[in-house]
Design a protein around this motif. Structure first.
Motif, PDB file in Angstrom:
ATOM      1  N   UNK A 169       1.019  -1.251  -0.094  1.00 19.58           N
ATOM      2  CA  UNK A 169      -0.301  -0.108   0.020  1.00 19.58           C
ATOM      3  C   UNK A 169       0.867   1.115  -0.246  1.00 19.58           C
ATOM      4  N   UNK A 170       0.843   2.411  -0.793  1.00 18.06           N
ATOM      5  CA  UNK A 170       1.277   3.606  -0.747  1.00 18.06           C
ATOM      6  C   UNK A 170       1.401   4.019   1.165  1.00 18.06           C
ATOM      7  N   UNK A 171       2.604   4.521   1.159  1.00 20.77           N
ATOM      8  CA  UNK A 171       2.698   4.807   2.520  1.00 20.77           C
ATOM      9  C   UNK A 171       1.309   6.521   2.825  1.00 20.77           C
ATOM     10  N   UNK A 172       1.663   6.700   1.961  1.00 23.79           N
ATOM     11  CA  UNK A 172       0.486   7.507   2.203  1.00 23.79           C
ATOM     12  C   UNK A 172      -0.560   7.760   2.869  1.00 23.79           C
ATOM     13  N   UNK A 173      -0.885   5.992   2.437  1.00 33.79           N
ATOM     14  CA  UNK A 173      -2.477   5.515   2.782  1.00 33.79           C
ATOM     15  C   UNK A 173      -2.201   4.529   4.122  1.00 33.79           C
ATOM     16  N   UNK A 174      -1.068   4.514   4.800  1.00 33.36           N
ATOM     17  CA  UNK A 174      -0.964   3.329   5.954  1.00 33.36           C
ATOM     18  C   UNK A 174      -1.698   3.861   6.879  1.00 33.36           C
ATOM     19  N   UNK A 175      -1.890   2.518   7.837  1.00 36.40           N
ATOM     20  CA  UNK A 175      -2.727   3.494   9.000  1.00 36.40           C
ATOM     21  C   UNK A 175      -4.152   3.653   8.738  1.00 36.40           C
ATOM     22  N   UNK A 176      -4.805   3.284   7.819  1.00 41.25           N
ATOM     23  CA  UNK A 176      -6.354   3.298   7.522  1.00 41.25           C
ATOM     24  C   UNK A 176      -7.043   2.161   7.062  1.00 41.25           C
ATOM     25  N   UNK A 177      -6.673   1.095   7.878  1.00 37.74           N
ATOM     26  CA  UNK A 177      -7.634  -0.017   7.375  1.00 37.74           C
ATOM     27  C   UNK A 177      -7.439  -0.410   6.176  1.00 37.74           C
ATOM     28  N   UNK A 178      -6.747   0.293   5.004  1.00 33.70           N
ATOM     29  CA  UNK A 178      -6.932  -0.302   3.570  1.00 33.70           C
ATOM     30  C   UNK A 178      -6.408  -1.496   3.649  1.00 33.70           C
ATOM     31  N   UNK A 179      -5.688  -2.210   4.068  1.00 36.61           N
ATOM     32  CA  UNK A 179      -4.750  -3.407   3.506  1.00 36.61           C
ATOM     33  C   UNK A 179      -6.223  -3.944   4.071  1.00 36.61           C
ATOM     34  N   UNK A 180      -6.643  -3.863   4.909  1.00 40.49           N
ATOM     35  CA  UNK A 180      -6.845  -5.421   6.162  1.00 40.49           C
ATOM     36  C   UNK A 180      -8.040  -5.061   5.229  1.00 40.49           C
ATOM     37  N   UNK A 181      -9.544  -3.819   4.583  1.00 37.79           N
ATOM     38  CA  UNK A 181     -10.288  -4.078   3.877  1.00 37.79           C
ATOM     39  C   UNK A 181     -10.244  -4.740   3.059  1.00 37.79           C
ATOM     40  N   UNK A 182      -9.310  -4.656   2.048  1.00 35.08           N
ATOM     41  CA  UNK A 182      -9.085  -5.432   0.308  1.00 35.08           C
ATOM     42  C   UNK A 182      -8.454  -6.743   0.981  1.00 35.08           C
ATOM     43  N   UNK A 183      -7.873  -6.753   1.732  1.00 38.62           N
ATOM     44  CA  UNK A 183      -7.219  -7.935   1.714  1.00 38.62           C
ATOM     45  C   UNK A 183      -8.039  -9.661   2.204  1.00 38.62           C
ATOM     46  N   UNK A 184      -8.760  -8.573   2.718  1.00 41.91           N
ATOM     47  CA  UNK A 184     -10.416  -9.073   3.462  1.00 41.91           C
ATOM     48  C   UNK A 184     -11.149  -9.695   2.470  1.00 41.91           C
TER      49      UNK A 184
END
Length: 159
Positions: A91-106
């Motif tokens: 994930x782009x570091x500008x979007x870290x810590x916002x839950x995007x990785x968990x949301x997308x990968x789920x």
């Protein structure tokens, strides 16, 4: 595929500038096994072409924010005889810590594990990427093995 905030769609060659920018970011590149920096256009396009969806679990998808474009990549591929598939994301570091990785990968894993009839998948992360470990735990990945791994930058780090 769609989540509340994201789209997951096939990567296309036109995504190369975003992949070059995100994958080439020093904080991201150090954690990747399949990308080496610097990332010239031809190398990024070859990486994208090798990860095109062809009906088998050996591909990547773009993680897209409608307002911003590609913000990351989700992927699944063959692993070993112990775990048939391994998954990864960045994930782009500008979007870290916002839950995007968990949301997308789920959503990504739920869909493709059913599609390919997978009962388990594997993943790993480096010790100095605690957020990556947190995402894996949220997704239900259990810590089974601890060992050494290498990033493409040539440094040896513990996964």
């Amino acid at each position: 595929m769609r989540t509340k905030r994201l789209l997951l769609c096939p990567l296309v060659l036109e995504d190369w500038p975003a992949i070059q920018r995100i994958g080439g970011h020093p904080s991201v590149a150090l954690m990747l096994a399949s990308i080496r920096t610097p990332l010239p256009k031809a190398a990024v396009q070859a990486w994208l072409t090798a990860r095109t969806y062809r009906g088998t679990p050996r591909f990547c998808a773009a993680i897209v924010m409608v307002q911003r474009g590609v913000i990351g990549v989700a992927g699944i591929g063959p692993n070993s005889q112990h775990t048939p598939c391994n998954f990864a994301y960045f994930i782009d570091p500008r979007h870290w810590g916002l839950g995007y990785a968990s949301e997308a990968m789920g959503v990504f894993l739920d869909y493709f594990m059913r599609k390919f009839d997978l009962c388990e998948v594997g993943a790993d992360h480096f010790d100095d990427c605690a957020a990556g470990g947190a995402v894996l735990r949220k997704l239900g990945i259990k810590n089974l093995v601890r060992g050494w791994g290498n990033c493409r930058q040539g440094l040896s780090l513990r996964p």
